[in-house]
Structures are given as structure tokens and as C-alpha cells.
Design a protein around this motif. Structure first.
Motif, PDB file in Angstrom:
ATOM      1  N   ASP A   1     -32.826 -67.599 -48.689  1.00 18.37           N
ATOM      2  CA  ASP A   1     -32.543 -67.781 -47.270  1.00 18.37           C
ATOM      3  C   ASP A   1     -32.394 -69.273 -46.972  1.00 18.37           C
ATOM      4  O   ASP A   1     -32.679 -70.124 -47.804  1.00 18.37           O
ATOM      5  CB  ASP A   1     -33.558 -67.053 -46.364  1.00 18.37           C
ATOM      6  N   LEU A   2     -31.935 -69.587 -45.781  1.00 20.31           N
ATOM      7  CA  LEU A   2     -31.577 -70.951 -45.430  1.00 20.31           C
ATOM      8  C   LEU A   2     -32.746 -71.921 -45.570  1.00 20.31           C
ATOM      9  O   LEU A   2     -32.563 -73.069 -45.973  1.00 20.31           O
ATOM     10  CB  LEU A   2     -30.992 -70.985 -44.007  1.00 20.31           C
ATOM     11  N   ASP A   3     -33.960 -71.472 -45.305  1.00 15.57           N
ATOM     12  CA  ASP A   3     -35.133 -72.342 -45.452  1.00 15.57           C
ATOM     13  C   ASP A   3     -35.334 -72.765 -46.906  1.00 15.57           C
ATOM     14  O   ASP A   3     -35.700 -73.905 -47.192  1.00 15.57           O
ATOM     15  CB  ASP A   3     -36.397 -71.638 -44.932  1.00 15.57           C
ATOM     16  N   VAL A   4     -35.090 -71.835 -47.830  1.00 18.13           N
ATOM     17  CA  VAL A   4     -35.220 -72.143 -49.259  1.00 18.13           C
ATOM     18  C   VAL A   4     -34.160 -73.164 -49.646  1.00 18.13           C
ATOM     19  O   VAL A   4     -34.448 -74.160 -50.321  1.00 18.13           O
ATOM     20  CB  VAL A   4     -35.063 -70.859 -50.122  1.00 18.13           C
ATOM     21  N   ILE A   5     -32.946 -72.949 -49.182  1.00 18.12           N
ATOM     22  CA  ILE A   5     -31.828 -73.871 -49.479  1.00 18.12           C
ATOM     23  C   ILE A   5     -32.177 -75.270 -48.938  1.00 18.12           C
ATOM     24  O   ILE A   5     -32.038 -76.261 -49.649  1.00 18.12           O
ATOM     25  CB  ILE A   5     -30.511 -73.352 -48.855  1.00 18.12           C
ATOM     26  N   LYS A   6     -32.642 -75.314 -47.694  1.00 16.71           N
ATOM     27  CA  LYS A   6     -32.995 -76.609 -47.092  1.00 16.71           C
ATOM     28  C   LYS A   6     -34.074 -77.318 -47.885  1.00 16.71           C
ATOM     29  O   LYS A   6     -34.004 -78.520 -48.117  1.00 16.71           O
ATOM     30  CB  LYS A   6     -33.448 -76.422 -45.638  1.00 16.71           C
ATOM     31  N   SER A   7     -35.096 -76.592 -48.300  1.00 17.49           N
ATOM     32  CA  SER A   7     -36.206 -77.216 -49.019  1.00 17.49           C
ATOM     33  C   SER A   7     -35.764 -77.696 -50.405  1.00 17.49           C
ATOM     34  O   SER A   7     -36.278 -78.708 -50.892  1.00 17.49           O
ATOM     35  CB  SER A   7     -37.396 -76.263 -49.137  1.00 17.49           C
ATOM     36  N   ARG A   8     -34.828 -77.011 -51.029  1.00 17.00           N
ATOM     37  CA  ARG A   8     -34.362 -77.404 -52.357  1.00 17.00           C
ATOM     38  C   ARG A   8     -33.320 -78.522 -52.313  1.00 17.00           C
ATOM     39  O   ARG A   8     -33.090 -79.202 -53.303  1.00 17.00           O
ATOM     40  CB  ARG A   8     -33.751 -76.190 -53.078  1.00 17.00           C
ATOM     41  N   ALA A   9     -32.685 -78.712 -51.161  1.00 14.72           N
ATOM     42  CA  ALA A   9     -31.612 -79.694 -51.040  1.00 14.72           C
ATOM     43  C   ALA A   9     -32.115 -81.131 -51.104  1.00 14.72           C
ATOM     44  O   ALA A   9     -31.431 -82.018 -51.587  1.00 14.72           O
ATOM     45  CB  ALA A   9     -30.833 -79.471 -49.742  1.00 14.72           C
ATOM     46  N   ASN A  10     -33.308 -81.369 -50.588  1.00 17.68           N
ATOM     47  CA  ASN A  10     -33.803 -82.755 -50.512  1.00 17.68           C
ATOM     48  C   ASN A  10     -34.270 -83.305 -51.850  1.00 17.68           C
ATOM     49  O   ASN A  10     -34.796 -82.663 -52.651  1.00 17.68           O
ATOM     50  CB  ASN A  10     -34.958 -82.837 -49.503  1.00 17.68           C
TER      51      ASN A  10
END
Length: 139
Positions: A130-139
Motif C-alpha cells: 500500500d502507499l504507506d509502505v511505498i512512502k516508507s521505502r522511498a526515503n
């Protein structure tokens, strides 16, 4: 150039579309499918640059494996505009065992063909990407 582990070739279109996503940002995402009869990975669907993350996740079948590449744009805490190219190995629990094995054995070889992937994600359930996982992995 078949993969020794699974015998899967990679269609030229896969690399071409990925380069367009990476260099020209022509697409937001690409969904790849293994065509077992042809023993190769092919492009199943591409997403327009304006497509949302929800449109991307909706394009992944609920009970079949796929590979996907997603170009994720985000703003850092320092207010910098950035993007990360995600490689997602979609292998839902409800997909066939044979399919899971073929996708798993072909993944590394296929991923090597796509030069420029920054983050890899393995997902067996929509909540794992989900988008939260993507956001956390992007940084």
C-alpha cells in the motif's frame, strides 16, 4: 537469452518501455506478465503519467502473479521533489503454486534486464504494497 533457471526470455518491448519510463517518464507504471507458452516476459499494461497509485494497484490481478515497475514521485522532508523506481514482485497467496514458482525463479534475471531499479518490493497481499509502505521505502 533464456533464463537458465526457468527458461524465460525477456521480450525487447519490456526493456524499451522501461527505458521510456526511466528516461522520458512516458509511463507511471508497467505491469509485466510471463507468457508460459512463449516462454517469455511481456508487457501486459502501461499506465499514463497521470495515473494514480490506486490505478496501478487495480491493474494487478487479484489471483495471478505479475512483475511491475512503478515510478513513485514524492517530496522529501527538506521539500525536495524526488522519484524512485520500484520493482514489485506481485505473488498473491491465491495464485497457483506453479505460477509462483515460475515467477520466483525468473525474477532476478528479469530484474537485471531493467537497469535503474532503485527499490524492490515483494508482495503477496495488497497491504504489503500500500502507499504507506511505498512512502516508507522511498526515503
Amino acid at each position: 537469452m533464456a533464463n537458465a533457471a526457468s527458461g524465460m526470455a525477456v521480450h525487447d518491448d519490456c526493456k524499451l518501455k522501461f527505458l521510456e519510463l526511466k528516461a522520458k517518464r512516458t509511463y507511471r507504471f508497467i505491469v509485466f506478465k510471463i507468457e508460459e507458452k512463449q516462454k517469455q516476459v511481456v508487457v501486459e499494461k502501461v499506465g499514463k503519467p497521470t495515473d494514480s497509485y490506486e490505478a496501478f494497484t487495480a491493474s494487478l490481478p487479484a489471483d495471478e502473479c505479475r512483475y511491475a515497475v512503478y515510478d513513485f514521485d514524492f517530496v522529501t522532508d527538506e521539500n525536495c521533489q524526488k522519484s524512485r523506481i520500484f520493482f514489485i514482485a506481485w505473488s498473491p497467496d491465491t495464485s497457483k503454486v506453479r505460477s509462483k514458482m515460475i515467477y520466483a525463479s525468473s525474477k532476478d534475471r528479469f530484474k537485471r534486464e531493467l537497469d535503474g531499479i532503485q527499490v524492490e518490493l515483494q508482495a503477496t497481499d495488497p497491504s504489503e504494497m500500500d502507499l504507506d509502505v511505498i512512502k516508507s521505502r522511498a526515503n
